[in-house]
Design a protein around this motif. Structure first.
Motif, mmCIF file in Angstrom:
data_model
loop_
_atom_site.group_PDB
_atom_site.id
_atom_site.type_symbol
_atom_site.label_atom_id
_atom_site.label_comp_id
_atom_site.label_asym_id
_atom_site.label_seq_id
_atom_site.Cartn_x
_atom_site.Cartn_y
_atom_site.Cartn_z
ATOM 1 N N GLU A 71 0.846 -1.166 -0.110
ATOM 2 C CA GLU A 71 0.071 -0.061 0.036
ATOM 3 C C GLU A 71 0.997 1.323 -0.005
ATOM 4 N N GLU A 72 2.054 1.145 0.785
ATOM 5 C CA GLU A 72 2.998 2.414 0.682
ATOM 6 C C GLU A 72 4.300 1.697 0.823
ATOM 7 N N TYR A 73 5.361 2.360 0.224
ATOM 8 C CA TYR A 73 6.698 2.096 0.150
ATOM 9 C C TYR A 73 7.774 3.294 0.314
ATOM 10 N N GLU A 74 8.909 2.942 0.728
ATOM 11 C CA GLU A 74 9.895 3.921 0.618
ATOM 12 C C GLU A 74 11.098 3.212 0.382
ATOM 13 N N ILE A 94 14.111 -1.391 0.843
ATOM 14 C CA ILE A 94 12.752 -1.346 0.714
ATOM 15 C C ILE A 94 12.216 -1.175 2.086
ATOM 16 N N ASN A 95 11.408 -0.365 2.517
ATOM 17 C CA ASN A 95 10.635 -0.311 3.664
ATOM 18 C C ASN A 95 9.078 -0.138 3.192
ATOM 19 N N ALA A 96 8.185 -1.179 3.549
ATOM 20 C CA ALA A 96 6.837 -1.025 2.798
ATOM 21 C C ALA A 96 5.880 -1.488 3.818
ATOM 22 N N GLY A 99 -1.629 -3.051 4.647
ATOM 23 C CA GLY A 99 -2.315 -3.140 5.968
ATOM 24 C C GLY A 99 -1.412 -3.003 7.384
ATOM 25 N N GLN A 100 -1.420 -3.712 8.435
ATOM 26 C CA GLN A 100 -0.657 -3.524 9.652
ATOM 27 C C GLN A 100 0.487 -4.220 9.338
ATOM 28 N N ASP A 101 0.855 -5.063 8.372
ATOM 29 C CA ASP A 101 2.265 -5.859 8.105
ATOM 30 C C ASP A 101 3.005 -4.748 7.647
ATOM 31 N N VAL A 102 4.442 -4.727 8.041
ATOM 32 C CA VAL A 102 5.758 -4.031 7.614
ATOM 33 C C VAL A 102 6.672 -4.945 6.977
ATOM 34 N N GLU A 126 13.577 -8.756 -5.494
ATOM 35 C CA GLU A 126 13.292 -8.219 -4.300
ATOM 36 C C GLU A 126 13.466 -9.363 -3.474
ATOM 37 N N THR A 127 14.170 -9.147 -1.882
ATOM 38 C CA THR A 127 14.369 -10.127 -1.293
ATOM 39 C C THR A 127 13.973 -9.314 0.374
ATOM 40 N N LEU A 128 13.486 -10.370 0.927
ATOM 41 C CA LEU A 128 12.798 -9.776 2.236
ATOM 42 C C LEU A 128 13.987 -10.030 3.492
ATOM 43 N N LEU A 129 13.950 -9.204 4.198
ATOM 44 C CA LEU A 129 15.097 -9.246 5.210
ATOM 45 C C LEU A 129 14.567 -9.718 6.492
#
Length: 129
Positions: A71-74, A94-96, A99-102, A126-129
């Motif tokens: 929904e939003e990202y930086e 990426i910080n995204a 909903g309530q999930d970051v 994209e890789t999740l940390l």
């Protein structure tokens, strides 16, 4: 002269990366992302098979509603690497939020410029940390 050409390439690639992320956060990203892709493009999203124009599911199928990536990202620590006058890579953190999930991760997109002058995605990862 090379410095100014490389600066223009960097600006173009940053604009394209923002356009990609605007598409990724839209309600129906598939059509826009497909237009942005080189015909050999690969998209690598966390916990998904590699997507390309001919994969099963295809990019358009995999990214159709209800796909809603974030929904939003930086994007932070953005680096643009000019490979040559027709190619470059954008890397970032990426910080995204959805909903309530970051989500925190890293990302990279390699772009190539076609004979029509348009920059297109070769690989997005994209890789999740």
């Amino acid at each position: 002269m090379v410095g100014s050409i490389h600066e223009r390439i960097r600006e173009d690639l940053l604009a394209k990366e923002r356009r990609l992320w605007t598409a990724l956060t839209s309600a129906d990203p598939g059509p826009e992302i497909k237009k942005m892709c080189n015909e050999e493009a690969n998209l690598l999203f966390p916990k998904r098979e590699v997507l390309h124009l001919y994969s099963k599911p295809s990019i358009s199928e995999a990214l159709k509603p209800p796909f809603h990536h974030f929904e939003e990202y930086e994007l932070q620590e953005v680096r643009v690497i000019v490979i040559d006058l027709m190619a470059g890579t954008v890397t970032y953190k990426i910080n995204a939020r959805r909903g309530q999930d970051v989500f925190r991760g890293t990302g990279s997109t390699t772009w190539s410029q076609g004979s029509d002058g348009e920059w297109r995605i070769v690989v997005h990862q994209e890789t999740l940390l």
